[in-house]
Scaffold this motif. Sequence first.
Motif, mmCIF file in Angstrom:
data_model
loop_
_atom_site.group_PDB
_atom_site.id
_atom_site.type_symbol
_atom_site.label_atom_id
_atom_site.label_comp_id
_atom_site.label_asym_id
_atom_site.label_seq_id
_atom_site.Cartn_x
_atom_site.Cartn_y
_atom_site.Cartn_z
ATOM 1 N N UNK A 1 1.002 -1.592 0.044
ATOM 2 C CA UNK A 1 -0.448 -0.417 -0.096
ATOM 3 C C UNK A 1 0.640 1.273 -0.216
ATOM 4 N N UNK A 2 1.879 1.128 0.715
ATOM 5 C CA UNK A 2 2.606 2.137 0.944
ATOM 6 C C UNK A 2 3.080 2.858 -0.767
ATOM 7 N N UNK A 3 3.940 1.677 -1.673
ATOM 8 C CA UNK A 3 3.605 1.636 -3.107
ATOM 9 C C UNK A 3 2.675 1.614 -3.630
ATOM 10 N N UNK A 4 1.645 1.929 -3.513
ATOM 11 C CA UNK A 4 0.452 1.969 -4.381
ATOM 12 C C UNK A 4 0.667 3.203 -4.021
ATOM 13 N N UNK A 5 0.168 3.870 -3.006
ATOM 14 C CA UNK A 5 -0.706 5.411 -2.523
ATOM 15 C C UNK A 5 0.817 6.501 -2.721
ATOM 16 N N UNK A 6 2.039 5.403 -3.068
ATOM 17 C CA UNK A 6 3.183 6.921 -3.416
ATOM 18 C C UNK A 6 2.839 7.396 -5.197
ATOM 19 N N UNK A 7 2.771 6.123 -5.551
ATOM 20 C CA UNK A 7 2.842 6.287 -7.472
ATOM 21 C C UNK A 7 1.287 6.802 -7.683
ATOM 22 N N UNK A 8 0.223 6.394 -7.262
ATOM 23 C CA UNK A 8 -1.196 7.365 -7.022
ATOM 24 C C UNK A 8 -1.311 8.993 -6.597
ATOM 25 N N UNK A 9 -0.241 9.218 -5.705
ATOM 26 C CA UNK A 9 -0.138 10.836 -4.969
ATOM 27 C C UNK A 9 0.729 11.406 -6.166
ATOM 28 N N UNK A 10 2.242 10.058 -6.418
ATOM 29 C CA UNK A 10 3.050 11.495 -7.162
ATOM 30 C C UNK A 10 2.565 11.547 -8.307
#
Length: 167
Positions: free
Chosen positions: A58-67
């Motif tokens: 989720x940390x990777x997924x959230x990064x890609x979504x927000x960045x």
Amino acid sequence: MADFEPAFQRTLRAEGGFRLTDIKGDRGGQTYAGIARKRNPDWPGWAWVDRADTPPTDLVRDFYRSAYWTPLHCDRMPQAIAEDIFDFGVNAGTKTSAKLAQAVVGVTPDGVIGPRSIAVLESADPAMFRMAFALAKIARYRDIVRRDRTQGRFLLGWINRTLGALQ
């Protein structure tokens, strides 16, 4: 319109999955799941990586979504177009991806996906956009290598990523 999850999965595969790499000559330096430490030194996942642990998905997924996904407004585009713009944003930066997409559809390339860009992208033929966008990306990669021959070792990978996205 577009769904983030399939775009995330496709880009994660293109980035080599959930693994740590440190490729000589790669300007991003050490990367985890495609997240470059030099460009994203404050990403919280580095704490896991530094202790030889695996950051939560989720940390990777959230990064890609927000960045990348959210700044490019990919949720407001047709799926295939959103996936291409998102993936190139991850590879080259959001402004570069936005400018190239805007140039392909004939919008002033200012690097910001706004209402005008969204309207044109919504009405674009996805197949035609994807082919024109792929050619524009390949031309950009060619230009990178012309300016800096040390980047030539990455050219085939960049081209393969671009063409693979068309399948």
